[in-house]
Design an enzyme around this catalytic site. Structure first.
Site, PDB file in Angstrom:
ATOM      1  N   CYS A 173     -21.705 -20.458  -5.340  1.00 49.85           N
ATOM      2  CA  CYS A 173     -22.462 -21.263  -6.298  1.00 49.85           C
ATOM      3  C   CYS A 173     -22.334 -22.768  -6.086  1.00 49.85           C
ATOM      4  CB  CYS A 173     -22.084 -20.889  -7.721  1.00 49.85           C
ATOM      5  SG  CYS A 173     -20.341 -21.093  -8.142  1.00 49.85           S
ATOM      6  N   HIS A 226     -18.709 -20.521 -12.915  1.00 44.63           N
ATOM      7  CA  HIS A 226     -19.993 -20.559 -12.205  1.00 44.63           C
ATOM      8  C   HIS A 226     -20.533 -21.991 -12.239  1.00 44.63           C
ATOM      9  CE1 HIS A 226     -23.642 -19.107 -10.463  1.00 44.63           C
ATOM     10  NE2 HIS A 226     -24.364 -19.193 -11.559  1.00 44.63           N
ATOM     11  N   ASP A 258     -30.966 -21.860 -11.916  1.00 44.01           N
ATOM     12  CA  ASP A 258     -29.823 -21.227 -11.255  1.00 44.01           C
ATOM     13  C   ASP A 258     -30.298 -20.681  -9.916  1.00 44.01           C
ATOM     14  OD1 ASP A 258     -27.666 -19.763 -10.312  1.00 44.01           O
ATOM     15  OD2 ASP A 258     -27.051 -19.092 -12.304  1.00 44.01           O
TER      16      ASP A 258
END
Length: 316
Positions: A113, A154, A169
């Site tokens: 991420c 995250h 995202d």
């Protein structure tokens, strides 16, 4: 008033979606890029509006960068780790870290991420789009129902489009990680592009609550069911919005689902039984989970064999 604003936002995104097909097709025809600056120059040349540039960046990353399973388990491409002496020193070292991460991600075509979010932000900067990196907690499994958000789980983004911040995202755009198999399956998913904040909240809670862009709490996040990407990508809506549901021993539990299409088939499965059972939806969009000895653990509802939402079973 919140419902009216939310409806306007959904209409705005719906109108914009008519442009996505042509943007996506153009980006998919690009030659391979290993240099972020050259990719940004191509995007700036081909697209002029904020929304088209943001979509082009999202689609390119989502279709070219694979999730790095090796880095996930070794954390080689993970959180930021360096020492600093002053705030200015910290900023300088973080910029150097992220630039190095962008170069590594473009070269290897893999990231977790932090790499996805850093690349998205860098390409936005190179195409004149304000963007930020947002650390926070994600809900990625039914086992997280009832757990309060914690820091550092995250990372995702917000990008300013036509003067308004939109949530992104791009990590979850790229595909699906099956942790039990330690396997990544590339499947482009646009459910996390300019997502309505109330939907984005279903599986994202930022460390800085200002980036919720909606009025929700950590306690509400913990109480949510686990929503699969199918839920966000669809118009299906289920009336049960608490993750833990009481199932009496001798009484069925009634649910309501909206926006099923003719021919849609509804099923459920429990973690104890692991067998799909068909559900019948009546003319009022209700269905009933019947009383059964297999109702323990977790309940997952499927539409057309795709998981939609999962709940924790509490026996009464």
């Amino acid at each position: 008033m919140k419902k009216i604003i939310s409806g306007i936002l959904l209409l705005f995104v719906s109108v914009m979606s008519a442009q996505y097909e042509s943007v996506d097709a153009a980006v998919r025809s690009y030659p391979d890029f290993s240099d972020a600056d050259k990719l940004a120059a191509r995007i700036s040349k081909d697209f002029k509006t904020d929304i088209d540039k943001a979509r082009a960046i999202y689609t390119w990353i989502g279709t070219h960068i694979a999730y790095d399973m090796k880095a996930l388990y070794s954390q080689q491409n993970g959180g930021i780790a360096f020492s600093y002496t002053t705030p200015e020193d910290r900023m300088q070292k973080e910029r150097a870290f992220r630039l190095n991460l962008v170069k590594k991600t473009m070269r290897s075509k893999k990231a977790i991420c932090e790499g996805y979010a850093s690349l998205f932000t860098y390409l936005c900067a190179m195409t004149d789009l304000p963007a930020v990196i947002i650390p926070g907690t994600s809900k990625t499994s039914h086992t997280e129902i009832g757990k309060l958000p914690t820091e550092g789980d995250h990372t995702w983004n917000a990008v300013k489009i036509n003067g308004a911040w939109q949530l992104i995202d791009v990590t979850w755009a790229a595909g699906v990680v099956r942790g039990n198999e330690k396997k990544f399956t590339p499947v482009f998913n646009d459910a996390y592009f300019c997502t309505d904040p109330d939907l984005f909240f279903l599986n994202h809670f930022p460390d800085d609550k200002r980036w919720l862009l909606t009025d929700r709490s950590a306690e509400e996040f913990a109480e949510l069911p686990f929503y699969y990407p199918t839920y966000l990508k669809s118009d299906y809506r289920i009336n049960a919005d608490k993750g833990a549901i009481l199932f009496p021993k001798n009484t069925g539990v009634r649910f309501k689902i909206e926006n099923l299409d003719p021919g849609d088939e509804l099923y459920y499965i429990t973690s104890r039984d692991n067998t799909l059972d068909r559900l019948i939806v009546d003319e009022h969009n209700h269905f009933v989970i019947p009383p059964s000895a297999k109702l323990s653990g977790y309940l997952t509802i499927f539409v057309n064999m795709k998981p939609l939402v999962a709940y924790k079973i509490v026996r009464g």
